[in-house]
Scaffold this motif. Structure first.
Motif, PDB file in Angstrom:
ATOM      1  N   HIS A 116      -4.463   0.869  -2.481  1.00  0.00           N
ATOM      2  CA  HIS A 116      -4.843   1.712  -1.334  1.00  0.00           C
ATOM      3  C   HIS A 116      -4.021   2.988  -1.265  1.00  0.00           C
ATOM      4  N   LYS A 170       0.722   3.588   2.103  1.00  0.00           N
ATOM      5  CA  LYS A 170       1.072   3.869   3.496  1.00  0.00           C
ATOM      6  C   LYS A 170       2.338   3.132   3.909  1.00  0.00           C
ATOM      7  N   THR A 214       0.863  -1.184   0.000  1.00  0.00           N
ATOM      8  CA  THR A 214       0.000   0.000   0.000  1.00  0.00           C
ATOM      9  C   THR A 214       0.902   1.238   0.000  1.00  0.00           C
ATOM     10  N   SER A 256      -2.742   8.977   1.708  1.00  0.00           N
ATOM     11  CA  SER A 256      -2.302   7.971   2.670  1.00  0.00           C
ATOM     12  C   SER A 256      -1.669   8.598   3.914  1.00  0.00           C
ATOM     13  N   GLY A 257      -1.716   9.942   3.991  1.00  0.00           N
ATOM     14  CA  GLY A 257      -1.314  10.614   5.211  1.00  0.00           C
ATOM     15  C   GLY A 257       0.130  11.034   5.313  1.00  0.00           C
ATOM     16  N   PHE A 258       0.857  11.128   4.205  1.00  0.00           N
ATOM     17  CA  PHE A 258       2.252  11.552   4.297  1.00  0.00           C
ATOM     18  C   PHE A 258       2.678  12.297   3.035  1.00  0.00           C
ATOM     19  N   ALA A 285       5.687   5.079   3.317  1.00  0.00           N
ATOM     20  CA  ALA A 285       5.799   6.425   3.891  1.00  0.00           C
ATOM     21  C   ALA A 285       7.217   6.790   4.313  1.00  0.00           C
ATOM     22  N   CYS A 343       0.067   9.760  -2.106  1.00  0.00           N
ATOM     23  CA  CYS A 343       0.789   9.827  -0.833  1.00  0.00           C
ATOM     24  C   CYS A 343       0.016  10.668   0.185  1.00  0.00           C
TER      25      CYS A 343
END
Length: 295
Positions: free
Chosen positions: A259, A183, A181, A210-212, A186, A207
């Protein structure tokens, strides 16, 4: 308002100065300067600010530039239509291809077209998708290959849709997995593409979702070099599956990524509502031809 003055002004903006514009339109720098001054006098506004050896658009200049570029593009359409009405034999096809994937997607297409229409001159330009789109809108290219989605300024015809896979060094711990994924990536350094490549914003958006924000190790416009950098352990890269499969490397591992899943969705684009020459229409018609359908 003369077309000659509009063309001179537009070229000054596109070329970044009067001397380069003069070379582009095959006149002297003095002639270009006089044409732009004539246009400013006629419109009663200042179009350019001279800053050293460079020229910068004023607010009024930005408005005039957009309108002038559109007028010139429509004029090119008119000339093309009239030439074909007069029974022009052969003609010219102005194509733009991206730096990544063109050999895979369009080599057979190109050969089939040349075989069917030997009298058509093909002018080919290779650049990043963003620049190619600008040239299509400016009327300097008939068709260009670009990644979807594109803005509403374009019509388009799909060419190919491929998943984007991640490429990492074969000895990396993550290489033992079956899929990854975003994530999971990261903390890894990313090898991105050069400026103007449409893949970059797609990767950055995945990215962020996916929080970063990815740490960028370096950038390159050469796929083979990117693969070697991955093999050397500099970082990871994201490649269209079709292209990655054609370049296996013993020191790298390719894995599906999900994802979010992202796709290399290539299409041929042209100006919405713009005139498509018979040469350009024939290129689009090759999409279903047996000799190129598998390309």
């Amino acid at each position: 308002m003369e077309i000659r003055a509009l063309r001179a002004f537009v070229e000054v903006v596109r070329q970044g100065g009067f001397s380069r514009a003069a070379k582009a339109v095959f006149v002297t720098q003095s002639t270009v300067s006089k044409a732009v001054k004539q246009l400013e006098d006629e419109l009663g506004v200042r179009l350019l600010e001279r800053v050293g050896h460079q020229s910068r658009l004023t607010e009024a200049g930005e408005v005039v530039f957009r309108r002038a570029a559109s007028i010139l593009a429509q004029g090119d359409d008119l000339r093309t239509e009239l030439e074909e009405v007069r029974g022009l034999k052969g003609g010219t096809l102005r194509l733009g291809f991206p730096l990544i994937g063109s050999n895979t997607l369009f080599a057979r297409w190109f050969a089939a077209y040349r075989s069917r229409y030997p009298g058509v001159e093909i002018k080919l330009l290779e650049h990043g998708s963003q620049r190619l789109e600008e040239l299509v809108l400016a009327g300097e290219l008939d068709l260009a290959a670009s990644l979807l989605p594109v803005s509403g300024e374009f019509d388009w015809q799909e060419v190919r849709r491929e998943p984007i896979d991640v490429l990492l060094a074969a000895d990396h711990p993550l290489a033992r997995r079956e899929k990854l994924t975003f994530k999971a990536l990261a903390d890894l350094p990313f090898i991105l593409y050069g400026e103007g490549f449409a893949l970059n914003p797609m990767i950055m958006a995945a990215c962020r979702e996916s929080g970063f924000t990815p740490r960028v190790a370096t950038r390159s416009s050469q796929v083979d070099f990117i693969i070697e950098l991955v093999a050397a352990g500099l970082g990871i890269a994201l490649l269209p599956r079709l292209i990655a499969e054609q370049r296996p490397h013993p020191l790298t591992k390719r894995l599906p990524i999900e994802h979010p899943a992202i796709y290399w969705h290539m299409a041929l684009v042209w100006r919405r509502g713009g005139y498509l020459s018979h040469a350009a229409q024939a290129w689009l018609a090759l999409a279903g031809a047996p000799e190129v359908a598998g390309g």
